[in-house]
Enzyme design. Structure first.
Site, PDB file in Angstrom:
ATOM      1  N   ARG A 145      59.446  70.477 -45.271  1.00 57.69           N
ATOM      2  CA  ARG A 145      60.011  70.811 -43.966  1.00 57.69           C
ATOM      3  C   ARG A 145      61.494  70.538 -43.955  1.00 57.69           C
ATOM      4  NH1 ARG A 145      56.750  68.525 -38.861  1.00 57.69           N
ATOM      5  NH2 ARG A 145      58.846  68.085 -38.139  1.00 57.69           N
TER       6      ARG A 145
ATOM      7  N   LYS B  55      49.104  63.456 -34.984  1.00 53.17           N
ATOM      8  CA  LYS B  55      48.905  63.772 -33.572  1.00 53.17           C
ATOM      9  C   LYS B  55      48.982  65.277 -33.307  1.00 53.17           C
ATOM     10  CE  LYS B  55      53.657  62.751 -32.095  1.00 53.17           C
ATOM     11  NZ  LYS B  55      54.193  62.736 -33.478  1.00 53.17           N
TER      12      LYS B  55
ATOM     13  N   ARG C  27      54.577  66.053 -46.838  1.00 52.30           N
ATOM     14  CA  ARG C  27      53.993  67.205 -46.144  1.00 52.30           C
ATOM     15  C   ARG C  27      54.886  68.443 -46.238  1.00 52.30           C
ATOM     16  NH1 ARG C  27      54.154  65.763 -39.719  1.00 52.30           N
ATOM     17  NH2 ARG C  27      56.395  65.877 -39.457  1.00 52.30           N
TER      18      ARG C  27
ATOM     19  N   ARG D  56      58.741  60.241 -26.367  1.00 52.93           N
ATOM     20  CA  ARG D  56      59.140  59.490 -27.564  1.00 52.93           C
ATOM     21  C   ARG D  56      59.997  58.277 -27.267  1.00 52.93           C
ATOM     22  NH1 ARG D  56      59.072  63.284 -32.686  1.00 52.93           N
ATOM     23  NH2 ARG D  56      57.937  64.954 -31.731  1.00 52.93           N
TER      24      ARG D  56
ATOM     25  N   ARG E 261      64.069  58.953 -38.663  1.00 52.34           N
ATOM     26  CA  ARG E 261      63.019  59.289 -37.687  1.00 52.34           C
ATOM     27  C   ARG E 261      62.085  58.110 -37.469  1.00 52.34           C
ATOM     28  NH1 ARG E 261      60.013  64.502 -39.432  1.00 52.34           N
ATOM     29  NH2 ARG E 261      59.061  64.408 -37.379  1.00 52.34           N
TER      30      ARG E 261
HETATM   31  P1  AMP Z   1      57.863  66.922 -34.344  1.00 49.06           P
HETATM   32  O1  AMP Z   1      57.501  68.262 -34.855  1.00 49.06           O
HETATM   33  O2  AMP Z   1      57.068  66.547 -33.133  1.00 49.06           O
HETATM   34  O3  AMP Z   1      57.817  65.868 -35.398  1.00 49.06           O
HETATM   35  O4  AMP Z   1      59.393  67.000 -33.854  1.00 49.06           O
HETATM   36  C1  AMP Z   1      60.429  67.390 -34.717  1.00 49.06           C
HETATM   37  C2  AMP Z   1      61.768  66.891 -34.207  1.00 49.06           C
HETATM   38  O5  AMP Z   1      62.061  67.478 -32.909  1.00 49.06           O
HETATM   39  C3  AMP Z   1      61.853  65.393 -33.957  1.00 49.06           C
HETATM   40  O6  AMP Z   1      62.140  64.674 -35.134  1.00 49.06           O
HETATM   41  C4  AMP Z   1      62.983  65.324 -32.946  1.00 49.06           C
HETATM   42  O7  AMP Z   1      64.233  65.533 -33.606  1.00 49.06           O
HETATM   43  C5  AMP Z   1      62.743  66.538 -32.080  1.00 49.06           C
HETATM   44  N1  AMP Z   1      61.879  66.195 -30.929  1.00 49.06           N
HETATM   45  C6  AMP Z   1      60.599  66.615 -30.730  1.00 49.06           C
HETATM   46  N2  AMP Z   1      60.112  66.112 -29.582  1.00 49.06           N
HETATM   47  C7  AMP Z   1      61.093  65.350 -29.045  1.00 49.06           C
HETATM   48  C8  AMP Z   1      61.200  64.549 -27.874  1.00 49.06           C
HETATM   49  N3  AMP Z   1      60.187  64.383 -27.015  1.00 49.06           N
HETATM   50  N4  AMP Z   1      62.372  63.929 -27.637  1.00 49.06           N
HETATM   51  C9  AMP Z   1      63.413  64.059 -28.462  1.00 49.06           C
HETATM   52  N5  AMP Z   1      63.384  64.778 -29.589  1.00 49.06           N
HETATM   53  C10 AMP Z   1      62.240  65.427 -29.902  1.00 49.06           C
END
Ligand code: AMP
Length: 223
Positions: A165, A15, A133, A93, A176
């Site tokens: 990462r 996404k 990744r 989320r 996650r």
């Molecule tokens: P992402 O890069 O979108 O995979 O986000 C990395 C991490 O940031 C996630 O695993 C969550 O720990 C945190 N995170 C990102 N967006 C949200 C959200 N909308 N609500 C809560 N935690 C978030």
């Protein structure tokens, strides 16, 4: 016209990549809550709630909703003023967040502008993609595990070194997927089905095909 696009998808669904591409094509602002949190993480001085947010992110746990709202609402207002629209990437989320965003859209009379796009992959595919990744240590670009990118030795954008990462260890990934995978997404999608417009895209195809499918859908709502 729908110019607030909410992308929903399990971790690793692509996404982020697709949100960026769609934003570029339509001159929308790409708003990634993960990127906003990662930029917090490299700030020198953090207040207590910012520190908590960064720690939770590193453990693969969801950051409290009010922190996400604080970061993202402001960017939405900015994006709608300065761009044709916004693409929200990973910002919704859980059900509470979906409701919080809905309230914000209603308060600002934006609710008719919202389109939800689900990029669907299975939890198994999600695990496989996430364990492999990488991220560029220099510019933060995420390198997905795909035929076109898996043999990259350095970042194609800036030449920086690549590493796994920091929030991508196997245990963290399982956590996650438990909290942010299809079980969690199902509740959000059921909510959106009752109140608005939602479209589903098959995220297990190659990037170009997913992009074409998103384009086809967006053309009906955005152009
Ligand atoms: P992402 O890069 O979108 O995979 O986000 C990395 C991490 O940031 C996630 O695993 C969550 O720990 C945190 N995170 C990102 N967006 C949200 C959200 N909308 N609500 C809560 N935690 C978030």
């Amino acid at each position: 016209m729908k110019n607030i696009v909410i992308m929903i998808g399990a971790p690793g669904s692509g996404k982020g990549t697709q949100a960026k591409l769609a934003a570029q094509r339509h001159q929308f602002l790409h708003i990634s809550s993960g990127d906003l949190l990662r930029s917090l993480a490299i700030k020198k001085k953090l207040n207590a709630s910012e520190k908590k947010a960064v720690n939770l992110m590193r453990q693969g746990k969801l950051v409290p909703d009010r922190i996400i709202f604080g970061l993202v609402f402001e960017r939405i207002i900015f994006g709608l003023k300065n761009n044709n629209g916004v693409v929200l990437d990973g910002a919704v989320r859980n059900l509470e967040q979906a409701k919080g965003f809905r309230q914000f859209f209603e308060d600002n009379s934006f609710e008719n502008q919202v389109l939800v796009l689900e990029i669907h992959i299975s939890d198994e595919e999600s695990f496989d993609r996430l364990t492999k990744r990488r991220v560029c240590v220099k510019c933060g670009e995420i390198i997905p595990w795909l035929p076109a990118t898996k043999n990259f030795k350095v970042c194609a954008k800036c030449g920086g070194d690549l590493k796994a990462r920091q929030d991508d260890g196997a245990m963290v990934i399982k956590e996650r997927i438990k909290k942010q995978g299809n079980a969690a997404i199902k509740k959000i999608l059921e909510y959106y089905k009752k109140i608005g417009k939602i479209e589903k895209i098959n995220g297990e195809q190659d990037i170009g095909k997913v992009q074409q499918d998103i384009d086809r859908v967006l053309r009906n709502y955005v152009d």
